[in-house]
Design a protein around this motif. Structure first.
Motif, PDB file in Angstrom:
ATOM      1  N   UNK A 299       0.826  -1.205   0.000  1.00 48.30           N
ATOM      2  CA  UNK A 299       0.000   0.000   0.000  1.00 48.30           C
ATOM      3  C   UNK A 299       0.856   1.249   0.000  1.00 48.30           C
ATOM      4  N   UNK A 300       0.269   2.371  -0.395  1.00 43.47           N
ATOM      5  CA  UNK A 300       0.987   3.633  -0.390  1.00 43.47           C
ATOM      6  C   UNK A 300       1.318   4.031   1.044  1.00 43.47           C
ATOM      7  N   UNK A 301       2.575   4.359   1.286  1.00 37.68           N
ATOM      8  CA  UNK A 301       3.024   4.758   2.615  1.00 37.68           C
ATOM      9  C   UNK A 301       3.583   6.171   2.579  1.00 37.68           C
ATOM     10  N   UNK A 302       3.337   6.929   3.648  1.00 38.53           N
ATOM     11  CA  UNK A 302       3.862   8.294   3.743  1.00 38.53           C
ATOM     12  C   UNK A 302       5.388   8.310   3.749  1.00 38.53           C
ATOM     13  N   UNK A 303       6.012   7.199   4.066  1.00 36.61           N
ATOM     14  CA  UNK A 303       7.473   7.133   4.132  1.00 36.61           C
ATOM     15  C   UNK A 303       8.102   6.951   2.756  1.00 36.61           C
ATOM     16  N   UNK A 304       7.266   6.715   1.735  1.00 37.80           N
ATOM     17  CA  UNK A 304       7.771   6.524   0.381  1.00 37.80           C
ATOM     18  C   UNK A 304       7.919   7.863  -0.344  1.00 37.80           C
ATOM     19  N   UNK A 305       8.722   7.862  -1.375  1.00 37.29           N
ATOM     20  CA  UNK A 305       8.922   9.052  -2.191  1.00 37.29           C
ATOM     21  C   UNK A 305       7.663   9.394  -2.981  1.00 37.29           C
TER      22      UNK A 305
ATOM     23  N   UNK B  59      10.391  27.615   9.345  1.00 34.20           N
ATOM     24  CA  UNK B  59      10.810  29.009   9.479  1.00 34.20           C
ATOM     25  C   UNK B  59      10.063  29.753  10.584  1.00 34.20           C
ATOM     26  N   UNK B  60       8.773  29.434  10.751  1.00 29.99           N
ATOM     27  CA  UNK B  60       7.944  30.239  11.649  1.00 29.99           C
ATOM     28  C   UNK B  60       7.295  29.421  12.760  1.00 29.99           C
ATOM     29  N   UNK B  61       7.708  28.171  12.896  1.00 28.82           N
ATOM     30  CA  UNK B  61       7.217  27.309  13.987  1.00 28.82           C
ATOM     31  C   UNK B  61       5.694  27.188  13.974  1.00 28.82           C
ATOM     32  N   UNK B  62       5.129  26.950  12.787  1.00 27.61           N
ATOM     33  CA  UNK B  62       3.686  26.746  12.646  1.00 27.61           C
ATOM     34  C   UNK B  62       3.426  25.239  12.600  1.00 27.61           C
ATOM     35  N   UNK B  63       2.876  24.645  13.649  1.00 32.41           N
ATOM     36  CA  UNK B  63       2.575  23.220  13.614  1.00 32.41           C
ATOM     37  C   UNK B  63       1.621  22.904  12.452  1.00 32.41           C
ATOM     38  N   UNK B  64       2.045  22.024  11.565  1.00 37.94           N
ATOM     39  CA  UNK B  64       1.296  21.769  10.330  1.00 37.94           C
ATOM     40  C   UNK B  64       1.159  20.274  10.077  1.00 37.94           C
ATOM     41  N   UNK B  65      -0.054  19.853   9.761  1.00 39.44           N
ATOM     42  CA  UNK B  65      -0.326  18.455   9.462  1.00 39.44           C
ATOM     43  C   UNK B  65      -1.035  18.347   8.120  1.00 39.44           C
ATOM     44  N   UNK B  66      -0.457  17.583   7.211  1.00 41.42           N
ATOM     45  CA  UNK B  66      -1.077  17.338   5.917  1.00 41.42           C
ATOM     46  C   UNK B  66      -1.738  15.970   5.891  1.00 41.42           C
ATOM     47  N   UNK B  67      -2.940  15.902   5.353  1.00 41.30           N
ATOM     48  CA  UNK B  67      -3.685  14.645   5.265  1.00 41.30           C
ATOM     49  C   UNK B  67      -3.909  14.286   3.799  1.00 41.30           C
ATOM     50  N   UNK B  68      -3.412  13.125   3.414  1.00 36.28           N
ATOM     51  CA  UNK B  68      -3.587  12.654   2.042  1.00 36.28           C
ATOM     52  C   UNK B  68      -4.870  11.837   1.950  1.00 36.28           C
ATOM     53  N   UNK B  69      -5.908  12.452   1.365  1.00 35.29           N
ATOM     54  CA  UNK B  69      -7.213  11.809   1.261  1.00 35.29           C
ATOM     55  C   UNK B  69      -7.216  10.735   0.181  1.00 35.29           C
ATOM     56  N   UNK B  70      -7.929   9.647   0.465  1.00 35.75           N
ATOM     57  CA  UNK B  70      -8.083   8.557  -0.495  1.00 35.75           C
ATOM     58  C   UNK B  70      -9.554   8.416  -0.893  1.00 35.75           C
TER      59      UNK B  70
ATOM     60  N   UNK C 221      -8.169   1.192   4.609  1.00 35.98           N
ATOM     61  CA  UNK C 221      -7.111   0.249   4.247  1.00 35.98           C
ATOM     62  C   UNK C 221      -7.620  -0.875   3.349  1.00 35.98           C
ATOM     63  N   UNK C 222      -8.924  -1.090   3.348  1.00 36.22           N
ATOM     64  CA  UNK C 222      -9.496  -2.130   2.491  1.00 36.22           C
ATOM     65  C   UNK C 222      -9.720  -1.572   1.097  1.00 36.22           C
TER      66      UNK C 222
ATOM     67  N   UNK D 147      -5.103   2.288  -5.931  1.00 42.19           N
ATOM     68  CA  UNK D 147      -4.641   2.966  -4.726  1.00 42.19           C
ATOM     69  C   UNK D 147      -4.953   2.079  -3.527  1.00 42.19           C
ATOM     70  N   UNK D 148      -4.079   2.116  -2.571  1.00 45.07           N
ATOM     71  CA  UNK D 148      -4.291   1.375  -1.330  1.00 45.07           C
ATOM     72  C   UNK D 148      -3.603   2.146  -0.212  1.00 45.07           C
ATOM     73  N   UNK D 149      -4.334   2.413   0.848  1.00 47.59           N
ATOM     74  CA  UNK D 149      -3.860   3.307   1.898  1.00 47.59           C
ATOM     75  C   UNK D 149      -3.283   2.551   3.084  1.00 47.59           C
ATOM     76  N   UNK D 150      -2.055   2.905   3.454  1.00 47.79           N
ATOM     77  CA  UNK D 150      -1.461   2.432   4.704  1.00 47.79           C
ATOM     78  C   UNK D 150      -1.681   3.532   5.740  1.00 47.79           C
TER      79      UNK D 150
END
Length: 359
Positions: A154-160, A185-196, A288-289, A323-326
């Motif tokens: 499955x697609x992993x965030x650790x992959x390129x 640069x500005x210490x803005x806590x940021x979280x990106x979510x890859x939608x499937x 994940x299914x 597509x397959x989500x990890x």
């Protein structure tokens, strides 16, 4: 499920300052906004209500919560720098859920400048607003499309994700990199979510489930690309909303162990999913299914009580077969576990569609 407005909207005093939701009249954004309001938060919603698809659908989504005492709406475009500066200056949001974007993978081939204006320039304006007001956490939408030519499942965030196949995916990859630089640069806590492959009530008319339902009920053929040989991590919108709401409460910190050593290298390389130098994380969010497209269509046929006429077509340019989500990382972070399977999710969509369109 959240396919209908809450009967008793929460009237508690807002918690911890307002949350800015961009794209609040959009598919996912409207669901997120309703959930946040129901949880007792004050929400400032931003949407330009453009005509990419039927504006009435957007207005009707907005009408579900527009009169809520804790909701304030701003109609405007992300690319309008002065407007975005004014929104941040006036409302001083503590947290931001940035979902607004020019959507649609295929539309980018026809209108590339719109994508860059909305998804790149618009996101820059949001990042600048976060910097100027000291936002405590930015959660922003990315997409599984960034995996592009990656065939490892499955697609992993650790992959390129260095080889996007569409301009839409490239703009979302750019958003991830821009957010990391601002986090550093500005210490803005940021979280990106890859939608499937998100689906459900109040969805966009250009999405497969919407197009299939409309065509089948009209007795018209549906276009089945790659001759139906697709697998997708179809993810019900309520499961997406639950993940967004949970992760919004957990701003990331720099991680000391965010390096990995590839088997063929002796030196450590940065982990794409996290950062040693910035409060930044990337997560997959999806089911994940993975489900075959033809199975998805079968479920829809059953719910509609009508067989589909199918026009089998080759793979479209820029599309990926599977597509397959990890979601291991998101599960560890917030105990994320999608609850809705395609049978239940498609049934909920069909019920909403019949109610909304009197079909």
């Amino acid at each position: 499920m959240n396919s209908h407005p809450p009967k008793n909207q929460n009237t508690k005093a807002p918690k911890n300052g307002p949350i800015l939701v961009t794209g609040s009249a959009g598919f996912i954004g409207s669901h997120v906004t309703r959930r946040l309001l129901a949880d007792g938060h004050a929400v400032v919603g931003l949407d330009n209500l453009n005509e990419y698809y039927d504006p009435k659908l957007k207005s009707d989504r907005l009408a579900l919560f527009a009169k809520h005492q804790n909701y304030k709406h701003v109609t405007g475009d992300l690319a309008d720098r002065d407007l975005i500066e004014a929104v941040f200056d006036k409302h001083q949001p503590k947290r931001v859920v940035h979902l607004a974007a020019q959507a649609g993978v295929r539309y980018a081939a026809e209108n590339p400048h719109v994508y860059v204006s909305s998804n790149v320039t618009g996101t820059l304006h949001i990042l600048e607003g976060c910097r100027q007001t000291g936002v405590e956490h930015l959660v922003f939408a990315s997409t599984s499309s960034v995996y592009g030519a990656n065939t490892k499942m499955p697609f992993s965030e650790h992959d390129s994700t260095e080889h996007p196949l569409t301009l839409y995916a490239a703009t979302k990859k750019a958003n991830e990199m821009m957010a990391h630089s601002y986090a550093h640069l500005y210490n803005i806590p940021s979280t990106g979510l890859r939608f499937f492959t998100v689906y459900g009530p109040w969805g966009r008319p250009d999405m497969a489930l919407f197009l299939f339902t409309k065509a089948i009920l009209a007795g018209e053929p549906i276009k089945v690309f790659n001759h139906g040989k697709h697998r997708r991590s179809f993810t019900y919108v309520d499961d997406i909303v639950e993940g967004i709401v949970r992760i919004l409460k957990k701003p990331p910190k720099p991680t000391e162990d965010s390096t990995k050593t590839p088997k063929n290298q002796s030196t450590k390389t940065p982990d794409p999913a996290s950062s040693r130098v910035a409060p930044y994380r990337i997560y997959n969010i999806g089911n994940e299914e993975s489900v075959e497209l033809m199975r998805y269509i079968e479920v829809l046929e059953k719910e509609l009580g009508k067989k589909a006429k199918m026009e089998m077509l080759p793979l479209q340019p820029g599309d990926v077969p599977d597509t397959e989500s990890d979601v291991t990382n998101l599960t560890e972070a917030i105990n994320y576990s999608p609850q809705v399977n395609v049978e239940e999710g498609v049934a909920n969509f069909v019920k909403w569609y019949r109610d909304y369109y009197k079909a």
